[in-house]
Write an enzyme that holds these catalytic residues in place. Structure first.
Site, PDB file in Angstrom:
ATOM      1  N   CYS A 384       0.839  -1.202   0.000  1.00  0.00           N
ATOM      2  CA  CYS A 384       0.000   0.000   0.000  1.00  0.00           C
ATOM      3  C   CYS A 384       0.874   1.252   0.000  1.00  0.00           C
ATOM      4  CB  CYS A 384      -0.995  -0.049   1.157  1.00  0.00           C
ATOM      5  SG  CYS A 384      -2.471   0.913   0.788  1.00  0.00           S
ATOM      6  N   HIS A 510      -3.666  -5.065   0.483  1.00  0.00           N
ATOM      7  CA  HIS A 510      -3.016  -5.596   1.687  1.00  0.00           C
ATOM      8  C   HIS A 510      -3.083  -7.128   1.706  1.00  0.00           C
ATOM      9  CE1 HIS A 510      -2.644  -1.815   4.068  1.00  0.00           C
ATOM     10  NE2 HIS A 510      -3.566  -1.425   3.209  1.00  0.00           N
ATOM     11  N   GLU A 512      -1.450  -9.195   3.433  1.00  0.00           N
ATOM     12  CA  GLU A 512      -1.285  -9.768   4.775  1.00  0.00           C
ATOM     13  C   GLU A 512      -2.619 -10.114   5.427  1.00  0.00           C
ATOM     14  OE1 GLU A 512      -0.882  -6.623   3.934  1.00  0.00           O
ATOM     15  OE2 GLU A 512      -1.420  -5.222   5.531  1.00  0.00           O
TER      16      GLU A 512
HETATM   17  N1  GLN Z   1      -1.943   6.687   2.890  1.00  0.00           N
HETATM   18  C1  GLN Z   1      -2.076   5.933   1.687  1.00  0.00           C
HETATM   19  C2  GLN Z   1      -3.454   6.084   1.062  1.00  0.00           C
HETATM   20  O1  GLN Z   1      -4.388   6.468   1.703  1.00  0.00           O
HETATM   21  C3  GLN Z   1      -1.744   4.463   1.918  1.00  0.00           C
HETATM   22  C4  GLN Z   1      -2.671   3.780   2.859  1.00  0.00           C
HETATM   23  C5  GLN Z   1      -2.133   2.465   3.379  1.00  0.00           C
HETATM   24  O2  GLN Z   1      -0.928   2.220   3.353  1.00  0.00           O
HETATM   25  N2  GLN Z   1      -3.022   1.630   3.911  1.00  0.00           N
HETATM   26  O3  GLN Z   1      -3.615   5.803  -0.091  1.00  0.00           O
END
Ligand code: GLN
Length: 542
Positions: A384, A510, A512
């Site tokens: 992410c 994600h 994970e």
């Molecule tokens: N801050 C980033 C976004 O909102 C990544 C979010 C994250 O890593 N879950 O896109």
């Protein structure tokens, strides 16, 4: 009336005794006997969900397929049971009140005074029974967050009290988890805190059926008798829960103590079969007898609190066992990495993971880590914000886009390589408004990502507002940083990987969140394999 049977798990003496792990372990054992089980968590705080909480406050925010932002215990439930949870598996005081107040405003209670008892407790019970009423589950385990005696958990405890007669004697079990501390000065385990905790529960009208006692030392027969006498719990229902080497030992320990048998006999359920836990034991065998080891750097900004990255840490445990490799995670604070110390700080690592996150703090350190992994050809995994950092780093240092950035960090950047999605621009509310939950992704054949998953269509969970800005994709691809997974409907970039690098992959989702004991996530499994290969090749060269 509810169709399932219900187990309620409360906690006393102190928090952090591991109610979630006990609930997940019991769930595992019952599932392993052929029963269908789900676990739900009721949290006493006022936030409608933990999505708006700082990870320092409450650890990781776990996201379900249906896009609920939930307590990290749901991650344990999924990792143990290998069954997805949903919005209905996590309910907070905030959500209960929110729903009741909305109904009050709509006029549903017209003429009535809306009160904690019965209106709030009724709403809690409706939520207790929601999953059981679907007819999909034989057993619903409900974990009540916090400690018995806390002001804020009172309505939940009262709802549990009301549930017992409603459900009937063979459909309800109350398990109370407590601590039996060891006083080194006296050289003794002490039962008094448990006695007090049970007294507190009794005052609230709940007689526990089973006591699970966390302890650093085995409970003697005398001590079990004492607890049984003072807490009015049958001797064989005083269950010892010794500190375990890993959380994954707990189902085995609970089996030895026959927790599952006690529960089944209270519920008058015939055992379908003995628990089938061979796979679990095989997993533990691999976990405890690694033949290799690697050191992975986790670059994050909440590293002081390991719970902030719970699912990543557990995904490493699963992937390590799958590779029969011990994964040593080195928790590195992004803010401490500078261009001067990056080589020294990351030198001993076999793999580098740049973690998810929000906001500007620690970004520059993460960019140094990405650059180091890219140039030194160390296996790299960006999740992410980790992918977004890889994109920013590549734009700045390879594509010469000076001060390229995400508009999250710099709204006026000349090169917004990561940008807010169109449909996010007018959103002002913070709660539950990100791109959340499972989305489809199509993987290009012949790529590393395809090699990892082995098929084209995947579904992974999201939690972010910003995305790769497709305007720049051609430039990135021409320079060898390719989008190898995309959302088939929106064309948003989901996976990127670098050519001419042994293993450099970033995902907007994600992975994970979907790694379990039974199905370790392939991205983590292959990342660890790449780290092993890296370690072996660099040792041979030296
Ligand atoms: N801050 C980033 C976004 O909102 C990544 C979010 C994250 O890593 N879950 O896109």
């Amino acid at each position: 009336m509810a169709k399932a049977k219900y187990i309620f798990v409360t906690g006393g003496v102190t928090s952090s005794l591991g109610k979630g792990i006990i609930a997940a372990s019991l769930g595992k054992l019952l599932q392993a006997r052929g029963l269908s089980v789900t676990i739900q968590k009721f949290d006493p705080y006022i936030n409608v969900d933990p999505g708006t909480l700082n990870p320092y406050e409450h650890g990781e925010c776990y996201v379900t397929d249906d896009g609920a932002e939930t307590d990290l215990d749901l991650g344990h439930y999924e990792r143990f049971l290998n069954v997805p949870t949903s919005q209905d598996n996590n309910v907070t005081t905030g959500r209960i009140y929110y729903d009741v107040i909305q109904r009050e405003r709509a006029g549903d209670f017209l003429g009535k005074t809306v009160q904690v008892v019965p209106h709030i407790t009724d709403e809690i019970k409706n939520n207790f029974y929601k999953l059981g009423d679907t007819g999909k589950y034989d057993i619903v385990i409900t974990e009540i967050g916090g400690c018995v005696g806390d002001i804020e958990s009172l309505p939940f405890i009262e709802a549990v009290r009301q549930a017992r007669p409603e459900l009937g004697p063979n459909n309800f079990v109350s398990i109370h988890l407590t601590l039996v501390p060891y006083l080194s000065a006296a050289g003794e385990l002490k039962t008094k805190p448990t006695q007090h905790s049970v007294k507190e529960l009794l005052e609230a009208g709940i007689q526990p059926d089973i006591l699970v006692c966390r302890s650093e030392y085995p409970l003697t027969q005398d001590l079990r008798r004492k607890l049984s006498l003072f807490c009015y719990v049958p001797l064989n229902c005083v269950i010892e829960a010794l500190d375990a080497e890993t959380i994954y030992d707990v189902p085995i320990l609970m089996r030895k103590e026959r927790l599952d048998e006690r529960v089944l006999s209270k519920l008058k359920l015939k055992y379908k079969r003995e628990p089938k836990i061979d796979h679990w034991k095989e997993y533990l065998g691999k976990l405890k007898n690694p033949t290799e080891d690697v050191k992975i750097g986790l670059i994050g900004k909440y590293v002081e609190l390991k719970d902030a990255y719970k699912s990543i840490a557990e995904a490493f445990v699963h992937a390590g066992a799958e590779n029969e490799c011990k994964v040593q995670v080195s928790w590195i604070h992004a803010e401490e990495i500078t261009s001067e110390n990056v080589a020294k700080t990351l030198d001993s690592l076999d793999g580098i993971l740049v973690a998810p996150g929000f906001g500007e703090r620690g970004i520059e350190g993460k960019l140094h880590a990405v650059k180091y992994a890219r140039e030194e050809k160390i296996p790299f995994f960006g999740i992410c914000l980790g992918l977004q950092c890889a994109v920013i780093e590549f734009a700045r240092n390879v594509l010469n886009m000076k001060k390229a950035n995400s508009t999250e960090m710099d709204q006026r950047t000349k090169y917004p390589v990561i940008d807010i999605m169109e449909d996010q621009k007018n959103i002002t509310d913070m709660g539950g408004t990100m791109r959340l939950g499972a989305y489809d992704c199509s993987i290009k054949k012949g790529t590393k990502a395809y090699g990892v998953y082995g098929h084209v269509k995947i579904k992974e969970r999201h939690r972010h507002r910003y995305e790769f800005n497709s305007k720049y994709l051609q430039a990135f691809e021409d320079a060898g940083f390719k989008a190898t997974g995309k959302n088939p409907d929106s064309d948003l970039v989901e996976i990127m990987e670098l050519e001419d690098h042994p293993w450099f992959i970033g995902t907007q989702f994600h992975p994970e969140l979907k790694s379990t004991v039974l199905s370790p996530h392939p991205l983590f499994v292959k990342f660890i394999r790449a780290a092993v290969t890296h370690k072996t090749s660099s040792t041979t060269i030296n």
